[in-house]
Design a protein around this motif. Structure first.
Motif, mmCIF file in Angstrom:
data_model
loop_
_atom_site.group_PDB
_atom_site.id
_atom_site.type_symbol
_atom_site.label_atom_id
_atom_site.label_comp_id
_atom_site.label_asym_id
_atom_site.label_seq_id
_atom_site.Cartn_x
_atom_site.Cartn_y
_atom_site.Cartn_z
ATOM 1 N N ILE A 1 63.044 -0.043 -75.042
ATOM 2 C CA ILE A 1 62.416 -0.136 -73.721
ATOM 3 C C ILE A 1 61.634 -1.434 -73.606
ATOM 4 O O ILE A 1 61.702 -2.123 -72.586
ATOM 5 C CB ILE A 1 61.526 1.098 -73.464
ATOM 6 N N LEU A 2 60.903 -1.787 -74.654
ATOM 7 C CA LEU A 2 60.159 -3.045 -74.636
ATOM 8 C C LEU A 2 61.094 -4.242 -74.560
ATOM 9 O O LEU A 2 60.781 -5.241 -73.907
ATOM 10 C CB LEU A 2 59.255 -3.141 -75.864
ATOM 11 N N ASP A 3 62.264 -4.151 -75.208
ATOM 12 C CA ASP A 3 63.260 -5.224 -75.111
ATOM 13 C C ASP A 3 63.752 -5.377 -73.672
ATOM 14 O O ASP A 3 63.929 -6.499 -73.178
ATOM 15 C CB ASP A 3 64.445 -4.950 -76.037
ATOM 16 N N MET A 4 63.984 -4.246 -72.991
ATOM 17 C CA MET A 4 64.428 -4.319 -71.605
ATOM 18 C C MET A 4 63.336 -4.889 -70.706
ATOM 19 O O MET A 4 63.637 -5.658 -69.783
ATOM 20 C CB MET A 4 64.846 -2.940 -71.105
ATOM 21 N N VAL A 5 62.093 -4.550 -70.968
ATOM 22 C CA VAL A 5 60.981 -5.107 -70.192
ATOM 23 C C VAL A 5 60.934 -6.619 -70.367
ATOM 24 O O VAL A 5 60.773 -7.375 -69.399
ATOM 25 C CB VAL A 5 59.641 -4.462 -70.607
ATOM 26 N N SER A 6 61.098 -7.066 -71.603
ATOM 27 C CA SER A 6 61.095 -8.500 -71.879
ATOM 28 C C SER A 6 62.231 -9.203 -71.136
ATOM 29 O O SER A 6 62.035 -10.257 -70.523
ATOM 30 C CB SER A 6 61.204 -8.735 -73.382
ATOM 31 N N SER A 7 63.417 -8.616 -71.180
ATOM 32 C CA SER A 7 64.562 -9.208 -70.477
ATOM 33 C C SER A 7 64.351 -9.199 -68.973
ATOM 34 O O SER A 7 64.698 -10.169 -68.284
ATOM 35 C CB SER A 7 65.846 -8.449 -70.821
ATOM 36 N N ALA A 8 63.788 -8.118 -68.445
ATOM 37 C CA ALA A 8 63.534 -8.049 -67.002
ATOM 38 C C ALA A 8 62.554 -9.142 -66.577
ATOM 39 O O ALA A 8 62.728 -9.760 -65.519
ATOM 40 C CB ALA A 8 62.988 -6.673 -66.639
ATOM 41 N N ARG A 9 61.564 -9.399 -67.390
ATOM 42 C CA ARG A 9 60.608 -10.468 -67.062
ATOM 43 C C ARG A 9 61.271 -11.836 -67.094
ATOM 44 O O ARG A 9 60.986 -12.683 -66.255
ATOM 45 C CB ARG A 9 59.425 -10.413 -68.023
ATOM 46 N N ARG A 10 62.164 -12.050 -68.080
ATOM 47 C CA ARG A 10 62.879 -13.325 -68.145
ATOM 48 C C ARG A 10 63.762 -13.500 -66.919
ATOM 49 O O ARG A 10 63.847 -14.589 -66.349
ATOM 50 C CB ARG A 10 63.696 -13.401 -69.431
ATOM 51 N N ILE A 11 64.421 -12.428 -66.504
ATOM 52 C CA ILE A 11 65.274 -12.496 -65.316
ATOM 53 C C ILE A 11 64.430 -12.766 -64.079
ATOM 54 O O ILE A 11 64.795 -13.562 -63.218
ATOM 55 C CB ILE A 11 66.094 -11.197 -65.170
ATOM 56 N N LYS A 12 63.274 -12.119 -63.994
ATOM 57 C CA LYS A 12 62.368 -12.345 -62.861
ATOM 58 C C LYS A 12 61.948 -13.805 -62.781
ATOM 59 O O LYS A 12 61.810 -14.371 -61.705
ATOM 60 C CB LYS A 12 61.126 -11.473 -63.016
ATOM 61 N N ASP A 13 61.797 -14.436 -63.942
ATOM 62 C CA ASP A 13 61.401 -15.841 -63.983
ATOM 63 C C ASP A 13 62.574 -16.791 -63.771
ATOM 64 O O ASP A 13 62.410 -18.006 -63.841
ATOM 65 C CB ASP A 13 60.706 -16.154 -65.311
ATOM 66 N N GLY A 14 63.777 -16.251 -63.542
ATOM 67 C CA GLY A 14 64.923 -17.084 -63.224
ATOM 68 C C GLY A 14 65.926 -17.284 -64.342
ATOM 69 O O GLY A 14 66.925 -17.965 -64.149
ATOM 70 N N ASP A 15 65.678 -16.717 -65.509
ATOM 71 C CA ASP A 15 66.611 -16.865 -66.632
ATOM 72 C C ASP A 15 67.685 -15.790 -66.525
ATOM 73 O O ASP A 15 67.517 -14.667 -66.996
ATOM 74 C CB ASP A 15 65.867 -16.736 -67.961
ATOM 75 N N LEU A 16 68.800 -16.130 -65.896
ATOM 76 C CA LEU A 16 69.873 -15.157 -65.708
ATOM 77 C C LEU A 16 70.787 -15.037 -66.925
ATOM 78 O O LEU A 16 71.798 -14.337 -66.870
ATOM 79 C CB LEU A 16 70.682 -15.516 -64.464
ATOM 80 N N THR A 17 70.440 -15.712 -68.012
ATOM 81 C CA THR A 17 71.229 -15.588 -69.242
ATOM 82 C C THR A 17 70.654 -14.524 -70.166
ATOM 83 O O THR A 17 71.177 -14.311 -71.258
ATOM 84 C CB THR A 17 71.267 -16.932 -69.996
ATOM 85 N N ALA A 18 69.594 -13.861 -69.756
ATOM 86 C CA ALA A 18 68.977 -12.827 -70.586
ATOM 87 C C ALA A 18 69.991 -11.723 -70.850
ATOM 88 O O ALA A 18 70.716 -11.298 -69.961
ATOM 89 C CB ALA A 18 67.741 -12.260 -69.904
ATOM 90 N N SER A 19 70.038 -11.265 -72.078
ATOM 91 C CA SER A 19 70.989 -10.208 -72.422
ATOM 92 C C SER A 19 70.262 -9.088 -73.157
ATOM 93 O O SER A 19 69.189 -9.276 -73.711
ATOM 94 C CB SER A 19 72.107 -10.763 -73.300
ATOM 95 N N ILE A 20 70.901 -7.939 -73.138
ATOM 96 C CA ILE A 20 70.348 -6.760 -73.805
ATOM 97 C C ILE A 20 71.448 -6.175 -74.674
ATOM 98 O O ILE A 20 72.578 -5.979 -74.222
ATOM 99 C CB ILE A 20 69.902 -5.714 -72.771
#
Length: 70
Positions: free
Chosen positions: A30-49
């Motif tokens: 869950i914390l990994d998904m939160v981290s990825s969601a924040r990266r995506i929010k900041d514009g990093d669309l390469t974030a993966s899970i």
């Protein structure tokens, strides 16, 4: 009486240790998904899970990953 108290302390310690391990197993994805969601929010669309399991958390990870890809 002292043996019984010592045994109780040991078993309580084991129970607490197991509880911590189980809690980490559920919270880490869950914390990994939160981290990825924040990266995506900041514009990093390469974030993966990475999908780690087949349970409900794994299903959520897979859906989140599919959403990021599309």
């Amino acid at each position: 009486l002292i043996r019984m108290l010592l045994s109780m302390v040991v078993f309580i310690g084991i129970g607490v240790g197991i509880s911590i391990l189980v809690a980490k197993r559920f919270t880490r994805p869950i914390l990994d998904m939160v981290s990825s969601a924040r990266r995506i929010k900041d514009g990093d669309l390469t974030a993966s899970i990475s999908v780690d399991s087949d349970n409900e958390i794994g299903i959520l990870q897979s859906a989140f990953s599919d959403m990021v890809i599309s």
